[in-house]
Write a protein that holds these residues in place. Sequence first.
Motif, PDB file in Angstrom:
ATOM      1  N   ALA A   1     -18.575   5.900 -15.087  1.00 39.30           N
ATOM      2  CA  ALA A   1     -18.575   4.443 -15.302  1.00 39.30           C
ATOM      3  C   ALA A   1     -19.762   4.049 -16.165  1.00 39.30           C
ATOM      4  N   ALA A   2     -20.914   4.624 -15.865  1.00 38.23           N
ATOM      5  CA  ALA A   2     -22.114   4.298 -16.638  1.00 38.23           C
ATOM      6  C   ALA A   2     -21.948   4.727 -18.095  1.00 38.23           C
TER       7      ALA A   2
ATOM      8  N   VAL B   1     -28.142 -14.774 -10.801  1.00 40.67           N
ATOM      9  CA  VAL B   1     -27.565 -13.493 -11.223  1.00 40.67           C
ATOM     10  C   VAL B   1     -27.314 -12.618 -10.003  1.00 40.67           C
ATOM     11  N   ALA B   2     -26.103 -12.130  -9.907  1.00 37.53           N
ATOM     12  CA  ALA B   2     -25.765 -11.264  -8.777  1.00 37.53           C
ATOM     13  C   ALA B   2     -26.531  -9.949  -8.877  1.00 37.53           C
ATOM     14  N   ALA B   3     -26.864  -9.411  -7.739  1.00 38.21           N
ATOM     15  CA  ALA B   3     -27.541  -8.111  -7.722  1.00 38.21           C
ATOM     16  C   ALA B   3     -26.626  -7.062  -8.334  1.00 38.21           C
ATOM     17  N   MET B   4     -27.232  -6.135  -9.028  1.00 43.99           N
ATOM     18  CA  MET B   4     -26.447  -5.040  -9.606  1.00 43.99           C
ATOM     19  C   MET B   4     -25.759  -4.264  -8.496  1.00 43.99           C
ATOM     20  N   ASP B   5     -24.487  -4.053  -8.681  1.00 44.03           N
ATOM     21  CA  ASP B   5     -23.733  -3.282  -7.698  1.00 44.03           C
ATOM     22  C   ASP B   5     -23.132  -2.102  -8.447  1.00 44.03           C
TER      23      ASP B   5
ATOM     24  N   ALA C   1     -17.800   5.320   2.844  1.00 42.88           N
ATOM     25  CA  ALA C   1     -19.025   5.897   3.415  1.00 42.88           C
ATOM     26  C   ALA C   1     -19.850   6.605   2.352  1.00 42.88           C
ATOM     27  N   ALA C   2     -19.162   7.130   1.324  1.00 45.42           N
ATOM     28  CA  ALA C   2     -19.872   7.840   0.257  1.00 45.42           C
ATOM     29  C   ALA C   2     -20.339   6.887  -0.850  1.00 45.42           C
ATOM     30  N   GLY C   3     -20.048   5.587  -0.698  1.00 46.47           N
ATOM     31  CA  GLY C   3     -20.551   4.613  -1.659  1.00 46.47           C
ATOM     32  C   GLY C   3     -19.548   4.155  -2.693  1.00 46.47           C
ATOM     33  N   GLY C   4     -18.276   4.389  -2.467  1.00 45.40           N
ATOM     34  CA  GLY C   4     -17.245   3.958  -3.413  1.00 45.40           C
ATOM     35  C   GLY C   4     -16.642   2.619  -3.023  1.00 45.40           C
ATOM     36  N   GLU C   5     -16.151   1.894  -4.030  1.00 42.11           N
ATOM     37  CA  GLU C   5     -15.412   0.636  -3.819  1.00 42.11           C
ATOM     38  C   GLU C   5     -13.934   0.985  -3.877  1.00 42.11           C
ATOM     39  N   VAL C   6     -13.218   0.798  -2.771  1.00 41.91           N
ATOM     40  CA  VAL C   6     -11.824   1.274  -2.698  1.00 41.91           C
ATOM     41  C   VAL C   6     -10.831   0.233  -3.208  1.00 41.91           C
TER      42      VAL C   6
END
Length: 252
Positions: free
Chosen positions: A247-248, A2-6, A42-47
């Motif tokens: 998203a959550a 199982v992939a780590a939660m991202d 840098a702020a933690g977003g997936e672009v």
Amino acid sequence: MVAAMDDRPVIALTSRTLPLRATGKSRPTETVARSYIEAVEAAGGEVWLLPNRDDLDRVPTLLDRVDGIMLTGGDDPHPHLFGEEPLVGIDLVDERRDRFEIALVNAAREGGTAVFGVCRGMQLMNVALGGDIYQDIARQTDSRIQHTQSRVDDGPWHRVGIAAGSRLEALVGSGPIAVNSFHHQACRRVAAGLVASAICVEDGLIEAIEDPEAAFFLGVQWHPELTADLASRALFQAFIEAARSGAAASSN
Ligand code: MN
């Protein structure tokens, strides 16, 4: 395995279509300045990069797949969007991009998707919701300061006052703060439902707008992606946090 939660939220960045010349042929090219990409990452977003497109009926489907929209800088919104003819002093326009981004803004606001606009992006948010802009600050206002900065770096150029009680104030403090400035247009009449949350100290021009009711619907006239100061990072972090929360909420 199982992939780590991202939990990196997906942030779609709008792009600029350039008629670049390659190998002797004119090949339109979708471009996004790396500064936006790096600031979101840098702020933690997936672009994800979002090309301009014509099939606007697909916009709601597109928004289902992303957690936040970043409206990047670029050309002038076409004055027809707010009922005016182009005046002397207007710069390049791209109506195809205008139409796409207006559809994005309206659908994102309706669905509660986080929206962060920079420079043209802020102006476009205002126009999309029925506000308007000065086509050219120098010709249409009596401002005595220059908003197209001339210095060798991207550092601060003029000061903005922050509206008391605004979302912006919660993020960057009560100010005034010093910001950079790369624009010849500015918001004039703020759209219904939005408020001005920053004002240029020297001439009173609007430098930020927000929807006080939205989880995150904020536009700034300056370019926080070009600077790594605390206020700029706070804006990107709050945007990413709002996108993550959205998203959550939608996956529950
Ligand atoms: Mn400015």
